[in-house]
Design a protein around this motif. Structure first.
Motif, PDB file in Angstrom:
ATOM      1  N   LEU A   1       0.694  -0.998   0.053  1.00 42.69           N
ATOM      2  CA  LEU A   1       0.048  -0.113   0.080  1.00 42.69           C
ATOM      3  C   LEU A   1       1.003   1.202  -0.030  1.00 42.69           C
ATOM      4  CD1 LEU A   1      -2.714  -1.064   2.300  1.00 42.69           C
ATOM      5  CD2 LEU A   1      -2.903  -0.344   0.024  1.00 42.69           C
ATOM      6  N   VAL A   2       1.852   1.356   0.777  1.00 42.78           N
ATOM      7  CA  VAL A   2       2.630   2.497   0.882  1.00 42.78           C
ATOM      8  C   VAL A   2       3.505   2.881  -0.441  1.00 42.78           C
ATOM      9  CG1 VAL A   2       4.873   3.492   1.897  1.00 42.78           C
ATOM     10  CG2 VAL A   2       2.997   2.292   3.444  1.00 42.78           C
ATOM     11  N   ALA A   3       3.754   1.658  -0.901  1.00 42.64           N
ATOM     12  CA  ALA A   3       4.565   2.036  -2.148  1.00 42.64           C
ATOM     13  C   ALA A   3       3.769   2.068  -3.615  1.00 42.64           C
ATOM     14  CB  ALA A   3       5.207   0.418  -2.774  1.00 42.64           C
ATOM     15  N   HIS A   4       2.288   1.860  -3.345  1.00 42.51           N
ATOM     16  CA  HIS A   4       1.349   2.419  -4.332  1.00 42.51           C
ATOM     17  C   HIS A   4       0.507   3.547  -3.932  1.00 42.51           C
ATOM     18  CE1 HIS A   4       2.633  -1.684  -5.466  1.00 42.51           C
ATOM     19  NE2 HIS A   4       2.307  -1.219  -6.805  1.00 42.51           N
ATOM     20  N   GLN A   5       0.727   4.253  -2.856  1.00 40.01           N
ATOM     21  CA  GLN A   5      -0.179   5.340  -2.499  1.00 40.01           C
ATOM     22  C   GLN A   5       0.033   6.528  -3.409  1.00 40.01           C
ATOM     23  OE1 GLN A   5       0.540   7.101   1.397  1.00 40.01           O
ATOM     24  NE2 GLN A   5       2.730   6.854   1.145  1.00 40.01           N
ATOM     25  N   HIS A   6       0.997   6.550  -4.088  1.00 40.82           N
ATOM     26  CA  HIS A   6       1.252   7.808  -5.106  1.00 40.82           C
ATOM     27  C   HIS A   6       0.165   7.568  -6.391  1.00 40.82           C
ATOM     28  CE1 HIS A   6       3.819   4.720  -6.995  1.00 40.82           C
ATOM     29  NE2 HIS A   6       3.344   5.293  -8.187  1.00 40.82           N
ATOM     30  N   LEU A   7      -0.300   6.524  -6.461  1.00 36.47           N
ATOM     31  CA  LEU A   7      -1.398   6.092  -7.457  1.00 36.47           C
ATOM     32  C   LEU A   7      -2.639   6.454  -6.971  1.00 36.47           C
ATOM     33  CD1 LEU A   7       0.060   2.786  -8.766  1.00 36.47           C
ATOM     34  CD2 LEU A   7       0.527   4.900  -9.680  1.00 36.47           C
ATOM     35  N   PHE A   8      -2.977   6.923  -5.889  1.00 35.41           N
ATOM     36  CA  PHE A   8      -4.216   6.999  -5.181  1.00 35.41           C
ATOM     37  C   PHE A   8      -4.767   8.326  -5.796  1.00 35.41           C
ATOM     38  CE2 PHE A   8      -3.598   4.850  -1.085  1.00 35.41           C
ATOM     39  CZ  PHE A   8      -3.539   3.551  -1.416  1.00 35.41           C
ATOM     40  N   PRO A   9      -6.061   8.318  -6.257  1.00 41.39           N
ATOM     41  CA  PRO A   9      -6.522   9.632  -6.442  1.00 41.39           C
ATOM     42  C   PRO A   9      -6.690  10.691  -5.144  1.00 41.39           C
ATOM     43  CG  PRO A   9      -8.407   7.923  -6.101  1.00 41.39           C
ATOM     44  CD  PRO A   9      -7.194   7.148  -6.222  1.00 41.39           C
ATOM     45  N   PRO A  10      -6.759  11.819  -5.261  1.00 43.36           N
ATOM     46  CA  PRO A  10      -6.920  12.955  -4.247  1.00 43.36           C
ATOM     47  C   PRO A  10      -7.551  12.644  -2.971  1.00 43.36           C
ATOM     48  CG  PRO A  10      -7.001  14.134  -6.197  1.00 43.36           C
ATOM     49  CD  PRO A  10      -7.171  12.549  -6.576  1.00 43.36           C
TER      50      PRO A  10
END
Length: 105
Positions: free
Chosen positions: A22-31
């Motif tokens: 999750l931490v590694a992919h949080q940059h892909l989360f929408p605002p």
């Protein structure tokens, strides 16, 4: 304004590894999405102190997880709610007027 808070991912990994995903992919989360705050408990005194700090801010309680536990759908002994009030789950069998319920535990 609503915010979608992410606290786990469905993967056959330990919670600690799932959290790393999750931490590694949080940059892909929408605002409108964010990760819930987590911390590793150091000891029982630390747990009690953190729990009280959440209660002091108006929080209901905290979730305690086994960092080594694999993902399991449904209820699991690998996580527990720590709250200051007792509660239980019941099934409502019938309603007998206003605020009168027949329940089973």
């Amino acid at each position: 304004k609503m915010n979608f808070v992410v606290f786990d991912v469905i993967e056959p990994l330990s919670f600690a590894k799932r959290w790393q995903v999750l931490v590694a992919h949080q940059h892909l989360f929408p605002p409108f999405m964010s990760l819930i705050a987590t911390m590793k408990c150091k000891n029982f005194v630390h747990l009690k102190s953190y729990f009280q700090s959440i209660r002091d801010k108006g929080g209901e309680g905290i979730i305690i997880r086994d960092g080594c536990a694999l993902y399991t759908p449904g209820r699991s002994g690998a996580l527990a709610k720590l709250k200051s009030t007792l509660e239980t789950e019941v099934r409502v069998l019938a309603e007998h007027g206003a605020n009168k319920l027949l329940c089973e535990q």
